[in-house]
Design a protein around this motif. Structure first.
Motif, PDB file in Angstrom:
ATOM      1  N   VAL A  78       0.854  -1.183   0.000  1.00 40.37           N
ATOM      2  CA  VAL A  78       0.000   0.000   0.000  1.00 40.37           C
ATOM      3  C   VAL A  78       0.885   1.226   0.000  1.00 40.37           C
ATOM      4  O   VAL A  78       1.727   1.409   0.888  1.00 40.37           O
ATOM      5  CB  VAL A  78      -0.944   0.007   1.216  1.00 40.37           C
ATOM      6  CG1 VAL A  78      -1.793   1.278   1.218  1.00 40.37           C
ATOM      7  CG2 VAL A  78      -1.835  -1.232   1.206  1.00 40.37           C
ATOM      8  N   LEU A  79       0.696   2.077  -0.995  1.00 39.65           N
ATOM      9  CA  LEU A  79       1.503   3.272  -1.158  1.00 39.65           C
ATOM     10  C   LEU A  79       0.773   4.472  -0.556  1.00 39.65           C
ATOM     11  O   LEU A  79      -0.426   4.417  -0.268  1.00 39.65           O
ATOM     12  CB  LEU A  79       1.772   3.508  -2.647  1.00 39.65           C
ATOM     13  CG  LEU A  79       2.459   2.350  -3.388  1.00 39.65           C
ATOM     14  CD1 LEU A  79       2.576   2.662  -4.866  1.00 39.65           C
ATOM     15  CD2 LEU A  79       3.829   2.071  -2.786  1.00 39.65           C
ATOM     16  N   PRO A  80       1.478   5.581  -0.343  1.00 41.89           N
ATOM     17  CA  PRO A  80       0.824   6.780   0.217  1.00 41.89           C
ATOM     18  C   PRO A  80      -0.299   7.276  -0.682  1.00 41.89           C
ATOM     19  O   PRO A  80      -0.270   7.122  -1.905  1.00 41.89           O
ATOM     20  CB  PRO A  80       1.972   7.798   0.286  1.00 41.89           C
ATOM     21  CG  PRO A  80       3.222   6.973   0.327  1.00 41.89           C
ATOM     22  CD  PRO A  80       2.928   5.769  -0.502  1.00 41.89           C
ATOM     23  N   GLY A  81      -1.317   7.883  -0.055  1.00 46.33           N
ATOM     24  CA  GLY A  81      -2.440   8.434  -0.797  1.00 46.33           C
ATOM     25  C   GLY A  81      -3.528   7.405  -1.059  1.00 46.33           C
ATOM     26  O   GLY A  81      -3.408   6.230  -0.698  1.00 46.33           O
ATOM     27  N   VAL A  82      -4.605   7.880  -1.689  1.00 47.14           N
ATOM     28  CA  VAL A  82      -5.693   6.994  -2.091  1.00 47.14           C
ATOM     29  C   VAL A  82      -5.900   7.150  -3.597  1.00 47.14           C
ATOM     30  O   VAL A  82      -5.737   8.239  -4.151  1.00 47.14           O
ATOM     31  CB  VAL A  82      -7.008   7.320  -1.346  1.00 47.14           C
ATOM     32  CG1 VAL A  82      -6.901   6.984   0.125  1.00 47.14           C
ATOM     33  CG2 VAL A  82      -7.404   8.771  -1.525  1.00 47.14           C
ATOM     34  N   ARG A  83      -6.256   6.047  -4.252  1.00 45.10           N
ATOM     35  CA  ARG A  83      -6.421   6.068  -5.702  1.00 45.10           C
ATOM     36  C   ARG A  83      -7.876   6.362  -6.065  1.00 45.10           C
ATOM     37  O   ARG A  83      -8.803   5.823  -5.458  1.00 45.10           O
ATOM     38  CB  ARG A  83      -5.996   4.734  -6.307  1.00 45.10           C
ATOM     39  CG  ARG A  83      -5.950   4.722  -7.842  1.00 45.10           C
ATOM     40  CD  ARG A  83      -5.413   3.402  -8.352  1.00 45.10           C
ATOM     41  NE  ARG A  83      -4.035   3.190  -7.949  1.00 45.10           N
ATOM     42  CZ  ARG A  83      -2.979   3.629  -8.637  1.00 45.10           C
ATOM     43  NH1 ARG A  83      -3.165   4.317  -9.767  1.00 45.10           N
ATOM     44  NH2 ARG A  83      -1.754   3.391  -8.210  1.00 45.10           N
ATOM     45  N   VAL A  84      -8.066   7.215  -7.047  1.00 45.93           N
ATOM     46  CA  VAL A  84      -9.407   7.543  -7.531  1.00 45.93           C
ATOM     47  C   VAL A  84      -9.854   6.430  -8.467  1.00 45.93           C
ATOM     48  O   VAL A  84      -9.229   6.193  -9.508  1.00 45.93           O
ATOM     49  CB  VAL A  84      -9.423   8.905  -8.270  1.00 45.93           C
ATOM     50  CG1 VAL A  84     -10.813   9.206  -8.805  1.00 45.93           C
ATOM     51  CG2 VAL A  84      -8.949  10.012  -7.340  1.00 45.93           C
ATOM     52  N   ARG A  85     -10.923   5.718  -8.105  1.00 46.70           N
ATOM     53  CA  ARG A  85     -11.417   4.603  -8.921  1.00 46.70           C
ATOM     54  C   ARG A  85     -12.409   5.058  -9.976  1.00 46.70           C
ATOM     55  O   ARG A  85     -12.442   4.524 -11.077  1.00 46.70           O
ATOM     56  CB  ARG A  85     -12.058   3.551  -8.014  1.00 46.70           C
ATOM     57  CG  ARG A  85     -11.066   2.831  -7.126  1.00 46.70           C
ATOM     58  CD  ARG A  85      -9.989   2.146  -7.933  1.00 46.70           C
ATOM     59  NE  ARG A  85      -9.004   1.478  -7.082  1.00 46.70           N
ATOM     60  CZ  ARG A  85      -7.885   0.912  -7.540  1.00 46.70           C
ATOM     61  NH1 ARG A  85      -7.620   0.966  -8.830  1.00 46.70           N
ATOM     62  NH2 ARG A  85      -7.034   0.339  -6.713  1.00 46.70           N
ATOM     63  N   SER A  86     -13.243   6.017  -9.655  1.00 49.49           N
ATOM     64  CA  SER A  86     -14.225   6.508 -10.622  1.00 49.49           C
ATOM     65  C   SER A  86     -14.559   7.954 -10.306  1.00 49.49           C
ATOM     66  O   SER A  86     -14.443   8.391  -9.160  1.00 49.49           O
ATOM     67  CB  SER A  86     -15.490   5.655 -10.603  1.00 49.49           C
ATOM     68  OG  SER A  86     -16.129   5.726  -9.334  1.00 49.49           O
ATOM     69  N   VAL A  87     -14.960   8.678 -11.355  1.00 53.20           N
ATOM     70  CA  VAL A  87     -15.312  10.089 -11.219  1.00 53.20           C
ATOM     71  C   VAL A  87     -16.683  10.289 -11.837  1.00 53.20           C
ATOM     72  O   VAL A  87     -16.928   9.865 -12.980  1.00 53.20           O
ATOM     73  CB  VAL A  87     -14.274  10.992 -11.924  1.00 53.20           C
ATOM     74  CG1 VAL A  87     -14.717  12.449 -11.892  1.00 53.20           C
ATOM     75  CG2 VAL A  87     -12.902  10.833 -11.274  1.00 53.20           C
ATOM     76  N   ALA A  88     -17.606  10.906 -11.089  1.00 51.63           N
ATOM     77  CA  ALA A  88     -18.957  11.164 -11.590  1.00 51.63           C
ATOM     78  C   ALA A  88     -18.904  12.264 -12.644  1.00 51.63           C
ATOM     79  O   ALA A  88     -18.264  13.303 -12.447  1.00 51.63           O
ATOM     80  CB  ALA A  88     -19.883  11.565 -10.442  1.00 51.63           C
ATOM     81  N   LEU A  89     -19.560  12.010 -13.773  1.00 55.08           N
ATOM     82  CA  LEU A  89     -19.582  12.978 -14.862  1.00 55.08           C
ATOM     83  C   LEU A  89     -20.225  14.284 -14.399  1.00 55.08           C
ATOM     84  O   LEU A  89     -21.303  14.276 -13.789  1.00 55.08           O
ATOM     85  CB  LEU A  89     -20.357  12.409 -16.057  1.00 55.08           C
ATOM     86  CG  LEU A  89     -20.412  13.276 -17.319  1.00 55.08           C
ATOM     87  CD1 LEU A  89     -19.014  13.455 -17.891  1.00 55.08           C
ATOM     88  CD2 LEU A  89     -21.348  12.649 -18.355  1.00 55.08           C
ATOM     89  N   ASN A  90     -19.534  15.391 -14.666  1.00 50.38           N
ATOM     90  CA  ASN A  90     -20.001  16.742 -14.301  1.00 50.38           C
ATOM     91  C   ASN A  90     -20.091  16.952 -12.792  1.00 50.38           C
ATOM     92  O   ASN A  90     -20.736  17.903 -12.338  1.00 50.38           O
ATOM     93  CB  ASN A  90     -21.362  17.063 -14.939  1.00 50.38           C
ATOM     94  CG  ASN A  90     -21.303  17.059 -16.456  1.00 50.38           C
ATOM     95  OD1 ASN A  90     -20.288  17.468 -17.046  1.00 50.38           O
ATOM     96  ND2 ASN A  90     -22.357  16.594 -17.096  1.00 50.38           N
ATOM     97  N   GLY A  91     -19.469  16.061 -12.020  1.00 51.29           N
ATOM     98  CA  GLY A  91     -19.438  16.230 -10.572  1.00 51.29           C
ATOM     99  C   GLY A  91     -18.308  17.161 -10.153  1.00 51.29           C
ATOM    100  O   GLY A  91     -17.528  17.649 -10.982  1.00 51.29           O
ATOM    101  N   PRO A  92     -18.166  17.435  -8.851  1.00 52.40           N
ATOM    102  CA  PRO A  92     -17.112  18.331  -8.370  1.00 52.40           C
ATOM    103  C   PRO A  92     -15.705  17.902  -8.779  1.00 52.40           C
ATOM    104  O   PRO A  92     -14.902  18.730  -9.210  1.00 52.40           O
ATOM    105  CB  PRO A  92     -17.292  18.291  -6.849  1.00 52.40           C
ATOM    106  CG  PRO A  92     -18.734  17.951  -6.651  1.00 52.40           C
ATOM    107  CD  PRO A  92     -19.071  17.010  -7.759  1.00 52.40           C
ATOM    108  N   ALA A  93     -15.382  16.608  -8.628  1.00 57.74           N
ATOM    109  CA  ALA A  93     -14.043  16.136  -8.995  1.00 57.74           C
ATOM    110  C   ALA A  93     -13.813  16.268 -10.504  1.00 57.74           C
ATOM    111  O   ALA A  93     -12.720  16.665 -10.940  1.00 57.74           O
ATOM    112  CB  ALA A  93     -13.870  14.680  -8.561  1.00 57.74           C
ATOM    113  N   ASP A  94     -14.835  15.945 -11.302  1.00 58.17           N
ATOM    114  CA  ASP A  94     -14.720  16.074 -12.758  1.00 58.17           C
ATOM    115  C   ASP A  94     -14.490  17.536 -13.145  1.00 58.17           C
ATOM    116  O   ASP A  94     -13.657  17.845 -14.007  1.00 58.17           O
ATOM    117  CB  ASP A  94     -15.988  15.528 -13.411  1.00 58.17           C
ATOM    118  CG  ASP A  94     -15.883  15.495 -14.936  1.00 58.17           C
ATOM    119  OD1 ASP A  94     -14.773  15.281 -15.452  1.00 58.17           O
ATOM    120  OD2 ASP A  94     -16.921  15.685 -15.611  1.00 58.17           O
ATOM    121  N   SER A  95     -15.205  18.456 -12.512  1.00 59.77           N
ATOM    122  CA  SER A  95     -15.048  19.881 -12.810  1.00 59.77           C
ATOM    123  C   SER A  95     -13.665  20.389 -12.411  1.00 59.77           C
ATOM    124  O   SER A  95     -13.132  21.320 -13.036  1.00 59.77           O
ATOM    125  CB  SER A  95     -16.127  20.693 -12.085  1.00 59.77           C
ATOM    126  OG  SER A  95     -17.427  20.296 -12.503  1.00 59.77           O
TER     127      SER A  95
END
Length: 325
Positions: A78-95
């Motif tokens: 397990v490496l530092p940080g967390v991995r993004v598995r999915s991003v909701a379209l037009n959501g905050p992370a996508d924007s």
């Protein structure tokens, strides 16, 4: 007199041969439903309309994360940080420009070495913005993310239970009063759909079904489950119903798709078979194993005629055409 006995003997032989032929014809005829019947999944009595979720979250980042495990199959760590598995379209992370596969190292200078750390931030009072430190491949950069407030959704309200095949109607569970004193569960008919057998049984919307073959039902779902699990399509059952203020018994014949001949075979003289899915027909005369004197096949819009296995005519092929701009 001799002529009479000869005719009688001939008549018996012909009758016997005709009977044998009829028997062979019957044994070589196959039937199937005249239309495809979809399979349905019956609901349980108690239905939850909302999946279990983190109901204590205050802010939505519009993404799913997991532990940042190494990609090596030989050295899993397990490496530092967390991995993004999915991003909701037009959501905050996508924007904010965050992509699946990115690694979140910090949020507002707080280390995020496990998914629970991200969830803990989402349960706290929402801030105007969040500073994410992201690693993408060998590049580390910083983005500003504006979270979305999570509002409590209104609880879903059940409208009715649906039987799309056997009775082709919808029902709702109610309590019915019988003889001014006894209350029993009933399935009120909410809507009757086209080709429903309920009309032929003299039942209409707002009538209430109480029992099937003398056995009281427990709910609308119980009635739907009974007719779909304990009976076959086309069966006739006795329904006890509350109709216009009276308790009446009605004979209900469940919807049936009817049957069609799918195969007639008297090989090697002739053979015919057809299918609904995909739509196809096959017919042959004097099928001599290696070839047939004449055979015909149709699959969807393609027709094929074959004579002695030598001459073949095929028609109704679709053609590809090039469209010029």
């Amino acid at each position: 007199m001799k002529q009479f006995w000869l005719n009688r003997s001939l008549y018996r032989k012909i009758s016997k041969n005709l009977g044998l032929t009829a028997l062979l014809m019957t044994s070589c005829i196959a039937y199937e439903p005249a239309q495809l019947i979809p399979e349905i999944t019956l609901s349980t009595e108690e239905v939850s309309f909302v999946e279990a979720n983190h109901t204590d979250l205050v802010v939505d980042f519009g993404m799913e994360t997991s532990a940042n495990e190494s990609d090596s199959l030989l050295n899993l760590e397990v490496l530092p940080g967390v991995r993004v598995r999915s991003v909701a379209l037009n959501g905050p992370a996508d924007s904010a420009g965050i992509q699946a596969g990115d690694v979140i190292l910090f949020i507002n200078n707080l280390p995020t070495n496990e998914p629970d750390a991200v969830l803990a931030i989402q349960t706290q009072t929402q801030l105007e913005s969040y500073i994410f430190q992201i690693q993408r491949n060998t590049t580390v950069f910083e983005v500003t993310l504006y979270g979305r407030t999570i509002t409590a959704a209104q609880e879903a309200r059940e409208l009715y239970r649906l039987d799309p095949i056997a009775t082709r109607a919808s029902y709702r569970t109610e309590l019915a009063t019988i003889r001014q004193q006894e209350q029993v569960a009933a399935a009120r008919i909410i809507e009757i759909f086209p080709n429903s057998p309920l009309g032929a049984a003299g039942l209409k919307a707002n009538d209430r079904i109480l029992a099937v073959d003398g056995e009281f039902i427990n709910s609308a779902q119980d009635f739907i489950s009974k007719v779909n699990q304990e009976f076959e399509l086309g069966d006739t059952l006795e329904i006890t119903a509350h109709v216009d203020g009276k308790i009446e018994k009605r004979s209900l014949k469940l919807w049936s798709p009817r049957r069609r001949i799918s195969r007639i075979s008297m090989r090697p003289f002739f053979h015919f078979d057809s299918s609904i899915s995909p739509p196809s027909k096959n017919f042959s005369i004097l099928d001599l194993w290696l070839f047939a004197v004449y055979s015909y096949s149709k699959i969807e819009n393609e027709n094929s005629h074959d004579i002695l296995g030598i001459f073949n005519i095929t028609s109704d092929y679709g053609e590809l055409t090039e469209v010029q701009d």
